[in-house]
Write an enzyme that holds these catalytic residues in place. Sequence first.
Site, PDB file in Angstrom:
ATOM      1  N   GLY A 154      59.346 -78.537  15.428  1.00 45.85           N
ATOM      2  CA  GLY A 154      59.070 -77.199  14.920  1.00 45.85           C
ATOM      3  C   GLY A 154      60.297 -76.324  14.850  1.00 45.85           C
ATOM      4  CB  SER A 231      61.727 -82.726  13.616  1.00 46.28           C
ATOM      5  OG  SER A 231      62.416 -81.810  12.804  1.00 46.28           O
TER       6      SER A 231
END
Length: 547
Positions: A154, A231
């Site tokens: 995120g 990520s």
Amino acid sequence: MSHARRLLRAVRWTLIPVTVTALAVAFTSAQASTVGHPQSTAGSAHSLLVRTANGVVRGAATTEGRQFLGIPYAQSPTGALRWQAPRRAADWRGVRDATEYGDYCAQNTYWAPGYSTQHTTEDCLDVNVYTPPATSRTASLAARLPVLVWIHGGANIGGDARDIVPDTFARRTNSIVVTVDYRIGAFGFLTLPGTTGNFALLDQQQALRWVRSNIGAFGGDAGRVTLAGQSAGGSAVCAQLASPAGRGLFRAAIIESGAYFDCGGSTRAQAETTGLAFAKKLGCTDAATAAACLRAKPAKAILDAQNGTGPETWNPTVGGRELPVQPAEAFTSGQASRVPVMNGATSDEGLVFAYDSFDRWGNALTADAYPKALTSAFGDTIGAKALARYPLSTYERPGYAYAAAYGDYLFACPALRADTRLAQRGRVYSYEFADRTSPLFASLPQDADFDFGATHAAELNYLFKPYGISARLDAEQRALADQMTAYWASFIHGSAPSAPGQPVMPDQKSAPGTVLQLRTASRGGNSATSETGKAHNCDLWDAAAGS
């Protein structure tokens, strides 16, 4: 480069955590579905009660096994505890209900499912535990299962542990999965005089300590913990490998699309300058009292001030006890944990970023605008070189050419550089998810006139249920999902990543620069190649990075 960092900030929603972990060897047909509802089954009541170090929790039985949701691993980081290291969760009496997720950590809105409103709750330091059906707290030590601890992504400013539902993964891999919520944005990364700035990393370490102390009661083996993330979550795994305080908390690690910016953080001086500028936005102008001043501000005010900032603002602080040196330096100097690592990226990482920079707004990149887009992203010198390496004649659209350059710069080549560095401190296995037929990730617009291919987070559809939804896979994709499950599962269980009838994932010690590309059978199948760096023009991007 600051240009590319601004682009990464602009598409923060694509960095939502949905990590790669290891599903199992026997995937069933993947149909669109949601998490199974609790069921009453004979003899299940006892197994749904688990005694943790803080007290007893009651979980739920599902069609996949058991789940225990919203268990606090630390006290609420509010009031005087805001911007303090996490403290052990308080004990409770009686039985605590663990059948619903806890609150989202404080964050601003974006358009992924579940994020349409601003979340202002700071009482969010929880874990969720998913087990296969047969595990119980009475399992013998020999029968205890390996554990996967998942750190959501995120862009360090969004996301939640519920963004992936790994219940099917836990059953198929015969492992236990723990997903972790941690402080993000200013709450997790603000650095001021007198503060560490690495509260997100400290939260993750506290969660790992909770796992070490409690996972045996759920049937897990505290000595076989794999730390994984995708990520921003993968970047956090890099940091934990480099953190002295992370040593001994996990025995293996998985980094998925997490090596961007070479896993780097801000220096202490940079972080304090940024932190003090942020404090001034909220009227806290005295450096000596800025932290105390901000602790008196409501969460909403901090989030409002945070709007418009991204990864270049909120990232780990390097130079202190939690992260003495940059991860890249720790890997090459032998200061990092020497646990086995599985590291990789997708072949078309940049497509979703290009879409969100141009096509999403009805402003598709044109041939005339393409050269300026490259120089804006990478600077005049590198942009001109990129124009020669990514000529429009090679691509169907200018946006696809831009995506190739951006993805190679930000993800593909940093992943390969990380392989080389990680190999200097231990075993590292390298993969590239290259299935361009992949279904769209759940947060992407399903009707967009855009070929997302094997873009950022695409591999998660083959491993988990993003946002609780199983991707619709055809027969070939299901076969690839089975193979990927086997690779991830074997690594979690303590072996080199392998799958029946498939090539072994290359170890960078014995086969440096060789990567296992993951594809469906009709697209060439799984194969090891030493041409990945050449295909992604890594000589250009490595030189630009100073490697």
